[in-house]
Design a protein around this motif. Structure first.
Motif, short mmCIF file in Angstrom:
data_model
loop_
_atom_site.label_atom_id
_atom_site.label_comp_id
_atom_site.label_asym_id
_atom_site.label_seq_id
_atom_site.Cartn_x
_atom_site.Cartn_y
_atom_site.Cartn_z
N LEU A 241 0.82 -1.21 0.00
CA LEU A 241 0.00 0.00 0.00
C LEU A 241 0.86 1.26 0.00
O LEU A 241 0.55 2.24 -0.68
N ALA A 242 1.95 1.25 0.76
CA ALA A 242 2.82 2.42 0.82
C ALA A 242 3.40 2.73 -0.55
O ALA A 242 3.60 3.90 -0.91
N ARG A 243 3.67 1.68 -1.34
CA ARG A 243 4.24 1.90 -2.66
C ARG A 243 3.22 2.41 -3.67
O ARG A 243 3.55 3.17 -4.57
N SER A 244 1.98 1.97 -3.53
CA SER A 244 1.00 2.28 -4.57
C SER A 244 0.04 3.40 -4.20
O SER A 244 -0.71 3.86 -5.04
N LEU A 245 0.07 3.85 -2.96
CA LEU A 245 -0.88 4.86 -2.49
C LEU A 245 -0.80 6.11 -3.37
O LEU A 245 0.26 6.66 -3.62
N GLY A 246 -1.95 6.55 -3.83
CA GLY A 246 -2.02 7.76 -4.64
C GLY A 246 -1.87 7.53 -6.12
O GLY A 246 -2.17 8.42 -6.92
N ARG A 279 -8.00 -1.31 8.11
CA ARG A 279 -7.24 -0.70 9.20
C ARG A 279 -5.81 -0.38 8.76
O ARG A 279 -5.27 0.68 9.08
N ILE A 280 -5.20 -1.31 8.03
CA ILE A 280 -3.84 -1.07 7.54
C ILE A 280 -3.83 0.10 6.56
O ILE A 280 -2.95 0.98 6.61
N LEU A 281 -4.81 0.14 5.66
CA LEU A 281 -4.90 1.25 4.70
C LEU A 281 -5.03 2.57 5.44
O LEU A 281 -4.38 3.57 5.08
N VAL A 284 -1.62 3.51 6.87
CA VAL A 284 -0.68 3.97 5.85
C VAL A 284 -1.04 5.38 5.40
O VAL A 284 -0.17 6.25 5.23
N ARG A 285 -2.34 5.63 5.23
CA ARG A 285 -2.77 6.99 4.85
C ARG A 285 -2.39 7.99 5.94
O ARG A 285 -1.92 9.09 5.65
N ARG A 286 -2.61 7.61 7.19
CA ARG A 286 -2.29 8.51 8.30
C ARG A 286 -0.81 8.84 8.32
O ARG A 286 -0.42 10.02 8.42
N ASP A 287 0.06 7.82 8.22
CA ASP A 287 1.50 8.06 8.28
C ASP A 287 1.98 8.88 7.08
O ASP A 287 2.83 9.77 7.23
N THR A 288 1.43 8.59 5.90
CA THR A 288 1.81 9.35 4.71
C THR A 288 1.34 10.80 4.82
O THR A 288 2.07 11.74 4.48
N ASP A 297 5.79 21.50 1.71
CA ASP A 297 4.88 22.63 1.47
C ASP A 297 3.88 22.30 0.37
O ASP A 297 3.30 23.20 -0.24
N LEU A 298 3.67 21.03 0.09
CA LEU A 298 2.74 20.65 -0.96
C LEU A 298 1.34 21.17 -0.65
O LEU A 298 0.88 21.13 0.50
N PRO A 299 0.62 21.66 -1.66
CA PRO A 299 -0.77 22.08 -1.44
C PRO A 299 -1.60 20.90 -0.93
O PRO A 299 -1.35 19.74 -1.29
N PHE A 300 -2.58 21.19 -0.12
CA PHE A 300 -3.38 20.12 0.47
C PHE A 300 -4.19 19.35 -0.58
O PHE A 300 -4.53 18.19 -0.38
N THR A 301 -4.47 20.00 -1.71
CA THR A 301 -5.14 19.26 -2.78
C THR A 301 -4.24 18.14 -3.29
O THR A 301 -4.71 17.03 -3.59
N GLN A 302 -2.93 18.42 -3.36
CA GLN A 302 -1.99 17.40 -3.81
C GLN A 302 -1.79 16.33 -2.75
O GLN A 302 -1.68 15.14 -3.06
N VAL A 303 -1.73 16.74 -1.50
CA VAL A 303 -1.63 15.77 -0.40
C VAL A 303 -2.82 14.83 -0.43
O VAL A 303 -2.69 13.61 -0.25
N THR A 304 -3.99 15.38 -0.67
CA THR A 304 -5.21 14.58 -0.74
C THR A 304 -5.07 13.48 -1.78
O THR A 304 -5.38 12.30 -1.52
N ALA A 305 -4.60 13.84 -2.96
CA ALA A 305 -4.44 12.85 -4.03
C ALA A 305 -3.37 11.82 -3.68
O ALA A 305 -3.53 10.63 -3.96
N MET A 306 -2.31 12.26 -3.04
CA MET A 306 -1.19 11.37 -2.76
C MET A 306 -1.50 10.36 -1.66
O MET A 306 -0.81 9.33 -1.55
N VAL A 307 -2.50 10.64 -0.85
CA VAL A 307 -2.90 9.64 0.16
C VAL A 307 -4.12 8.85 -0.30
O VAL A 307 -4.67 8.05 0.46
#
Length: 341
Positions: A241-246, A279-281, A284-288, A297-307
């Motif tokens: 999941l960490a590798r493929s998230l986003g 739960r694992i997903l 991983v989203r929380r840690d990322t 300083d990434l915009p939160f819109t980009q953070v949203t997509a990346m998680v």
């Protein structure tokens, strides 16, 4: 034999030893190593033998900087299939994650991990390299490993990457200027861990020329061919999941196929380990999200997509549940800045 490392870790040493006026064939024969094994992808050597060989060679050649000399002659290619995953990563963060996840394929006795800065400086992270066991790593092997890690980052970044300082676990073996010239930064000695202190935002730096198809093939090969000793199914799911998230939709069925398991078998394994895919997903989203919000300083819109979330409002709700704060509040607390992205 005990702990082993791929014989490729010594690539370049015969030529180096011969170039310094000694006889590499005789040296390798004393340690029972066939130099031809250095070119084989599946040949391994005892970690203890490699460490002793490097120490003896450094002493006999009167080159206490032998580990650094060899690091200058190597690149990621000594890591075999792991090199393909690293060199074709989209970002340095992805490359570091791949190295951390699969370094055991090169040697289960070695580890790489992105950790908090040991100097506790804001905006700085640390890449720790060392042995997985309690025994200290010999000085030459330590210099070779940390030196090569530094060189790989320079090559992937296309030049200097803002290294703040390097930490070595032993006292200086040569004048300190030899170390500072090699690393291009301050070097500190006799520390608890071998560390490269780097800008926290470096993980988001793009790697030029990467091929996502080749990276996916390499990761699939590593995942299917090598199972880390003692690793749980939940740990393998977390890594996938960490590798493929986003980049892809995080579906249990897709992860199950990657792990060569039936989806129901995957769920049974996870239940036996006291967890679930969901739960694992979420973990991983929380840690990322924490890393992206607090160290970039990434915009939160980009953070949203990346998680892997669909809307920024979903990130805000999740952040409140995970951290008790909105993304803006969390970043403000981490940076000490009143600025709102």
């Amino acid at each position: 034999m005990g702990a082993v490392v791929r014989a490729a870790s010594l690539r370049g040493l015969p030529q180096l030893v011969d170039g310094l006026g000694s006889d590499s064939a005789a040296l390798f024969a004393r340690f029972g190593i066939d130099p031809a094994a250095l070119s084989a992808d599946d040949a391994v050597v005892a970690v203890r033998t490699v460490g002793l060989l490097l120490e003896v060679a450094a002493a006999e050649l009167d080159r206490p900087d032998l580990g650094l000399l060899l690091a200058e002659r190597q690149d990621a290619g000594i890591l075999g299939p792991l090199a393909v995953a690293i060199e074709n990563a989209g970002t340095l963060g992805e490359a570091m994650e791949s190295a951390s996840r699969f370094l055991f394929v090169h040697s289960p006795a070695l580890s790489i991990a992105l950790v908090p800065d040991p100097e506790d400086v804001r905006g700085v992270a640390a890449l720790r390299y060392g042995a997985t066991g309690p025994a200290p790593m010999p000085a030459q092997a330590s210099d070779l490993g940390l030196g090569l890690l530094h060189r790989i980052i320079v090559l992937l970044h296309g030049g200097p990457y803002g290294l703040r300082s390097a930490h070595l676990t032993h006292p200086p073996l040569v004048p300190v200027t030899r170390y500072t010239d090699f690393f291009g930064a301050d070097v500190r000695f006799s520390r608890d861990s071998g560390v490269l202190r780097l800008p926290a935002g470096l993980t988001e730096a793009r790697i030029a020329g990467g091929d996502q198809v080749l990276r996916t093939l390499a990761l699939d090969y590593l995942e299917s061919r090598f199972a880390e000793p003692g690793q749980t199914v939940s740990g393998r799911v977390r890594g996938a999941l960490a590798r493929s998230l986003g980049s892809t939709a995080p579906r249990a069925g897709d992860v199950a196929r990657l792990l060569r398991l039936h989806p129901r078998t995957l769920q049974r394994h996870l239940a036996a380990e006291g967890t679930t895919f969901e739960r694992i997903l979420d973990d991983v989203r929380r840690d990322t999200a924490r890393r992206l919000i607090t160290t970039t300083d990434l915009p939160f819109t980009q953070v949203t997509a990346m998680v892997g979330l669909r809307a920024q409002s979903a990130l805000t709700r999740a952040s409140k549940r995970w951290f008790g704060r909105t993304p803006t509040e969390l970043r403000r607390a981490a940076t000490g800045s009143p600025r709102t992205p």
